[in-house]
Design a protein around this motif. Structure first.
Motif, PDB file in Angstrom:
ATOM      1  N   LYS A 151      31.657  35.983  45.677  1.00  0.00           N
ATOM      2  CA  LYS A 151      31.773  35.665  44.250  1.00  0.00           C
ATOM      3  C   LYS A 151      32.364  36.793  43.407  1.00  0.00           C
ATOM      4  O   LYS A 151      33.226  36.545  42.551  1.00  0.00           O
ATOM      5  CB  LYS A 151      30.410  35.250  43.693  1.00  0.00           C
ATOM      6  N   PRO A 152      31.947  38.061  43.599  1.00  0.00           N
ATOM      7  CA  PRO A 152      32.528  39.123  42.764  1.00  0.00           C
ATOM      8  C   PRO A 152      34.044  39.227  42.866  1.00  0.00           C
ATOM      9  O   PRO A 152      34.706  39.662  41.912  1.00  0.00           O
ATOM     10  CB  PRO A 152      31.843  40.386  43.298  1.00  0.00           C
ATOM     11  N   PHE A 153      34.599  38.832  44.001  1.00  0.00           N
ATOM     12  CA  PHE A 153      36.051  38.898  44.171  1.00  0.00           C
ATOM     13  C   PHE A 153      36.758  37.847  43.306  1.00  0.00           C
ATOM     14  O   PHE A 153      37.936  37.981  43.003  1.00  0.00           O
ATOM     15  CB  PHE A 153      36.419  38.690  45.649  1.00  0.00           C
ATOM     16  N   GLN A 154      36.013  36.801  42.901  1.00  0.00           N
ATOM     17  CA  GLN A 154      36.599  35.765  42.051  1.00  0.00           C
ATOM     18  C   GLN A 154      36.476  36.107  40.563  1.00  0.00           C
ATOM     19  O   GLN A 154      37.156  35.512  39.732  1.00  0.00           O
ATOM     20  CB  GLN A 154      35.902  34.401  42.282  1.00  0.00           C
ATOM     21  N   GLN A 155      35.600  37.060  40.239  1.00  0.00           N
ATOM     22  CA  GLN A 155      35.318  37.365  38.831  1.00  0.00           C
ATOM     23  C   GLN A 155      36.172  38.500  38.268  1.00  0.00           C
ATOM     24  O   GLN A 155      36.308  38.627  37.054  1.00  0.00           O
ATOM     25  CB  GLN A 155      33.839  37.738  38.670  1.00  0.00           C
ATOM     26  N   ALA A 156      36.735  39.325  39.133  1.00  0.00           N
ATOM     27  CA  ALA A 156      37.291  40.609  38.691  1.00  0.00           C
ATOM     28  C   ALA A 156      38.439  40.482  37.701  1.00  0.00           C
ATOM     29  O   ALA A 156      38.558  41.284  36.770  1.00  0.00           O
ATOM     30  CB  ALA A 156      37.724  41.431  39.902  1.00  0.00           C
ATOM     31  N   VAL A 157      39.315  39.491  37.882  1.00  0.00           N
ATOM     32  CA  VAL A 157      40.443  39.339  36.947  1.00  0.00           C
ATOM     33  C   VAL A 157      39.948  39.133  35.522  1.00  0.00           C
ATOM     34  O   VAL A 157      40.586  39.582  34.563  1.00  0.00           O
ATOM     35  CB  VAL A 157      41.364  38.174  37.389  1.00  0.00           C
ATOM     36  N   GLY A 158      38.798  38.515  35.377  1.00  0.00           N
ATOM     37  CA  GLY A 158      38.271  38.235  34.048  1.00  0.00           C
ATOM     38  C   GLY A 158      37.966  39.481  33.239  1.00  0.00           C
ATOM     39  O   GLY A 158      38.109  39.483  32.015  1.00  0.00           O
ATOM     40  N   TYR A 159      37.527  40.552  33.894  1.00  0.00           N
ATOM     41  CA  TYR A 159      37.179  41.766  33.134  1.00  0.00           C
ATOM     42  C   TYR A 159      38.106  42.946  33.418  1.00  0.00           C
ATOM     43  O   TYR A 159      37.847  44.062  32.960  1.00  0.00           O
ATOM     44  CB  TYR A 159      35.714  42.162  33.347  1.00  0.00           C
ATOM     45  N   ALA A 160      39.160  42.714  34.169  1.00  0.00           N
ATOM     46  CA  ALA A 160      40.163  43.771  34.328  1.00  0.00           C
ATOM     47  C   ALA A 160      41.000  43.869  33.057  1.00  0.00           C
ATOM     48  O   ALA A 160      41.345  42.860  32.445  1.00  0.00           O
ATOM     49  CB  ALA A 160      41.053  43.473  35.524  1.00  0.00           C
ATOM     50  N   ARG A 161      41.311  45.067  32.660  1.00  0.00           N
ATOM     51  CA  ARG A 161      42.132  45.323  31.482  1.00  0.00           C
ATOM     52  C   ARG A 161      43.567  44.856  31.741  1.00  0.00           C
ATOM     53  O   ARG A 161      44.029  44.871  32.887  1.00  0.00           O
ATOM     54  CB  ARG A 161      42.135  46.837  31.222  1.00  0.00           C
ATOM     55  N   PRO A 162      44.296  44.428  30.723  1.00  0.00           N
ATOM     56  CA  PRO A 162      45.724  44.144  30.933  1.00  0.00           C
ATOM     57  C   PRO A 162      46.406  45.334  31.604  1.00  0.00           C
ATOM     58  O   PRO A 162      46.169  46.485  31.238  1.00  0.00           O
ATOM     59  CB  PRO A 162      46.237  43.914  29.514  1.00  0.00           C
ATOM     60  N   ARG A 163      47.218  45.057  32.586  1.00  0.00           N
ATOM     61  CA  ARG A 163      47.864  46.026  33.473  1.00  0.00           C
ATOM     62  C   ARG A 163      46.871  46.751  34.375  1.00  0.00           C
ATOM     63  O   ARG A 163      47.193  47.774  34.989  1.00  0.00           O
ATOM     64  CB  ARG A 163      48.708  47.057  32.708  1.00  0.00           C
ATOM     65  N   GLY A 164      45.673  46.215  34.477  1.00  0.00           N
ATOM     66  CA  GLY A 164      44.672  46.818  35.344  1.00  0.00           C
ATOM     67  C   GLY A 164      44.948  46.537  36.810  1.00  0.00           C
ATOM     68  O   GLY A 164      45.740  45.658  37.167  1.00  0.00           O
ATOM     69  N   THR A 165      44.281  47.303  37.665  1.00  0.00           N
ATOM     70  CA  THR A 165      44.428  47.151  39.112  1.00  0.00           C
ATOM     71  C   THR A 165      43.087  46.809  39.730  1.00  0.00           C
ATOM     72  O   THR A 165      42.079  47.470  39.452  1.00  0.00           O
ATOM     73  CB  THR A 165      44.970  48.440  39.744  1.00  0.00           C
ATOM     74  N   ILE A 166      43.072  45.772  40.548  1.00  0.00           N
ATOM     75  CA  ILE A 166      41.880  45.360  41.285  1.00  0.00           C
ATOM     76  C   ILE A 166      42.076  45.764  42.746  1.00  0.00           C
ATOM     77  O   ILE A 166      43.073  45.391  43.369  1.00  0.00           O
ATOM     78  CB  ILE A 166      41.667  43.838  41.174  1.00  0.00           C
ATOM     79  N   VAL A 167      41.136  46.546  43.270  1.00  0.00           N
ATOM     80  CA  VAL A 167      41.238  47.022  44.643  1.00  0.00           C
ATOM     81  C   VAL A 167      40.114  46.395  45.468  1.00  0.00           C
ATOM     82  O   VAL A 167      38.936  46.652  45.220  1.00  0.00           O
ATOM     83  CB  VAL A 167      41.149  48.556  44.716  1.00  0.00           C
ATOM     84  N   ALA A 168      40.482  45.566  46.422  1.00  0.00           N
ATOM     85  CA  ALA A 168      39.513  44.922  47.308  1.00  0.00           C
ATOM     86  C   ALA A 168      39.253  45.825  48.506  1.00  0.00           C
ATOM     87  O   ALA A 168      40.188  46.197  49.224  1.00  0.00           O
ATOM     88  CB  ALA A 168      40.044  43.566  47.765  1.00  0.00           C
ATOM     89  N   ILE A 169      37.992  46.175  48.706  1.00  0.00           N
ATOM     90  CA  ILE A 169      37.597  47.061  49.804  1.00  0.00           C
ATOM     91  C   ILE A 169      36.523  46.397  50.666  1.00  0.00           C
ATOM     92  O   ILE A 169      36.588  46.433  51.892  1.00  0.00           O
ATOM     93  CB  ILE A 169      37.090  48.405  49.269  1.00  0.00           C
ATOM     94  N   GLY A 170      35.511  45.801  50.036  1.00  0.00           N
ATOM     95  CA  GLY A 170      34.471  45.107  50.783  1.00  0.00           C
ATOM     96  C   GLY A 170      35.061  43.973  51.606  1.00  0.00           C
ATOM     97  O   GLY A 170      36.092  43.394  51.244  1.00  0.00           O
ATOM     98  N   LEU A 171      34.387  43.641  52.717  1.00  0.00           N
ATOM     99  CA  LEU A 171      34.908  42.625  53.634  1.00  0.00           C
ATOM    100  C   LEU A 171      33.858  41.561  53.943  1.00  0.00           C
ATOM    101  O   LEU A 171      33.398  41.432  55.086  1.00  0.00           O
ATOM    102  CB  LEU A 171      35.385  43.285  54.926  1.00  0.00           C
ATOM    103  N   PRO A 172      33.457  40.767  52.937  1.00  0.00           N
ATOM    104  CA  PRO A 172      32.506  39.694  53.230  1.00  0.00           C
ATOM    105  C   PRO A 172      33.105  38.697  54.222  1.00  0.00           C
ATOM    106  O   PRO A 172      34.297  38.390  54.161  1.00  0.00           O
ATOM    107  CB  PRO A 172      32.263  39.052  51.856  1.00  0.00           C
ATOM    108  N   ALA A 173      32.277  38.203  55.119  1.00  0.00           N
ATOM    109  CA  ALA A 173      32.768  37.313  56.172  1.00  0.00           C
ATOM    110  C   ALA A 173      33.328  36.019  55.598  1.00  0.00           C
ATOM    111  O   ALA A 173      32.737  35.408  54.691  1.00  0.00           O
ATOM    112  CB  ALA A 173      31.631  37.006  57.151  1.00  0.00           C
ATOM    113  N   ASN A 174      34.485  35.610  56.108  1.00  0.00           N
ATOM    114  CA  ASN A 174      35.115  34.320  55.771  1.00  0.00           C
ATOM    115  C   ASN A 174      35.377  34.145  54.276  1.00  0.00           C
ATOM    116  O   ASN A 174      35.372  33.026  53.770  1.00  0.00           O
ATOM    117  CB  ASN A 174      34.245  33.155  56.278  1.00  0.00           C
TER     118      ASN A 174
END
Length: 352
Positions: A255-278
């Motif tokens: 779920k957190p991977f689906q929420q991040a765009v909502g609170y990222a600043r314009p021109r912000g960068t989202i970095v995915a590191i965690g690896l939840p299964a499937n």
């Protein structure tokens, strides 16, 4: 005088996928020509080790398997082609156990992307044992005045968090939102962020993790178990309410991977590191486009990232919150991890 190396050793061995490891005696391995044998004194327990136990990822899993990839100890033997490290040196074995060193990725310092990479505690035996093998080119030499228990979590959690912050491009004075801030990686990511001059909004659940995050210097803590609108709460915690310049996703659920765009600043960068299964990354196309959001992955670090991450620790800028237990307690640690009850990191003390 060369150290005496026994024929047998104690290890935690996964014999069947999805089953807890068994504490048993196995042979001590012999290093190859370009390898070292490390007498492991301490090894951290990473969520990746639980993924390995369960065979969660689309990678070939060695069975039976000795897990672990945050092993700190003393070099007790080496092959004739193992250069740059000597018997008696302190060293660490990391997730990336080896790579070919000859492909395009290896030659451009992207060794983790090597198609022939071998992974400690997943495709080759790792550090949940008294003696472990590592490629000499990939082990990290450790200063002898650095405590081996404290540095163990740096060898994966620290390097991974540090690399993710570098990949985010966040600059001093900017704000980074760290999701999973109260976990092993998150507790280190907050400290690296502070040392790099960044401001931190911590996102996690529970009062114990709140206390730890605040103690480690988070300017704000958003508890996802209590928040009625997590996106709004994170944005409100950032300067001018515009959102975070960078988001570091360390969560073990989707779920957190689906929420991040909502609170990222314009021109912000989202970095995915965690690896939840499937799990899958999903983002609203409209918000991603009109806010010009950059979404990327970050996968451990190269050899130089390891040197730099350890140097932050050696200079006293990073302190991994950890609890030490004996090697035979590993199954209990996995059960706590599976229940989401671990704040910080567990480090196993390996018997002499």
């Amino acid at each position: 005088m060369a150290p005496t190396i026994p024929d047998k050793q104690w290890a935690q061995v996964v014999e069947e996928k999805g089953k807890l490891p068994i504490h048993k005696q196995i042979p001590v391995p012999t290093p190859g020509p370009d390898e070292i044998l490390l007498k492991v004194r301490y090894t951290g327990v990473c969520h990746t080790d639980l993924h390995a136990l369960n065979g969660d990822w689309p990678l070939p899993l060695k069975l039976p398997l000795v897990g672990g990839h945050e092993g700190a100890g003393v070099v007790v033997a080496k092959g004739e082609m193992a250069h740059g490290i000597e018997i008696g040196d302190h060293a660490g074995i990391k997730w990336l156990n080896s790579s070919c060193l000859a492909c395009e990725f290896c030659k451009t310092a992207d060794e983790p992307l090597c198609a022939d990479a071998q992974l400690s505690g997943y495709t080759v035996d790792g550090t949940f044992q008294q003696y472990a093998i590592g490629k000499a080119a990939h082990v990290t030499k450790l200063p002898k005045d650095v405590p081996l228990d404290g540095v163990a979590p740096i060898l994966c959690a620290g390097i991974t968090a540090y690399k993710g912050l570098k990949e985010s491009g966040a600059r001093p004075g900017q704000t980074v939102a760290i999701v999973g801030a109260g976990g092993g990686l998150g507790s280190l990511a907050m400290q690296y962020a502070k040392a790099m001059g960044l401001r931190v909004v911590a996102i996690d659940g529970g009062d114990e993790k709140r206390s730890m995050c605040e103690e480690l210097g988070a300017e704000a803590y958003v508890d996802f178990t209590k928040s009625e609108d997590l996106v709004a709460d994170v944005k409100a915690a950032t300067p001018e309410g515009l959102g975070a310049h960078a988001v570091i996703l360390l969560a073990a659920s989707e779920k957190p991977f689906q929420q991040a765009v909502g609170y990222a600043r314009p021109r912000g960068t989202i970095v995915a590191i965690g690896l939840p299964a499937n799990a899958f990354l999903k983002a609203a196309v409209f918000d991603t486009v009109v806010k010009m959001i950059n979404i990327k992955g970050s996968y451990v670090g190269n050899r130089q990232d390891g040197v730099e991450a350890v140097d932050f620790f050696a200079r006293g800028l990073i302190k991994a919150p950890f609890k030490t237990v004996s090697l035979e307690k590993l199954p209990e640690v996995f059960e706590l991890m599976d229940q989401g009850k671990i704040a910080g990191r567990y480090v196993l003390e390996i018997p002499e």
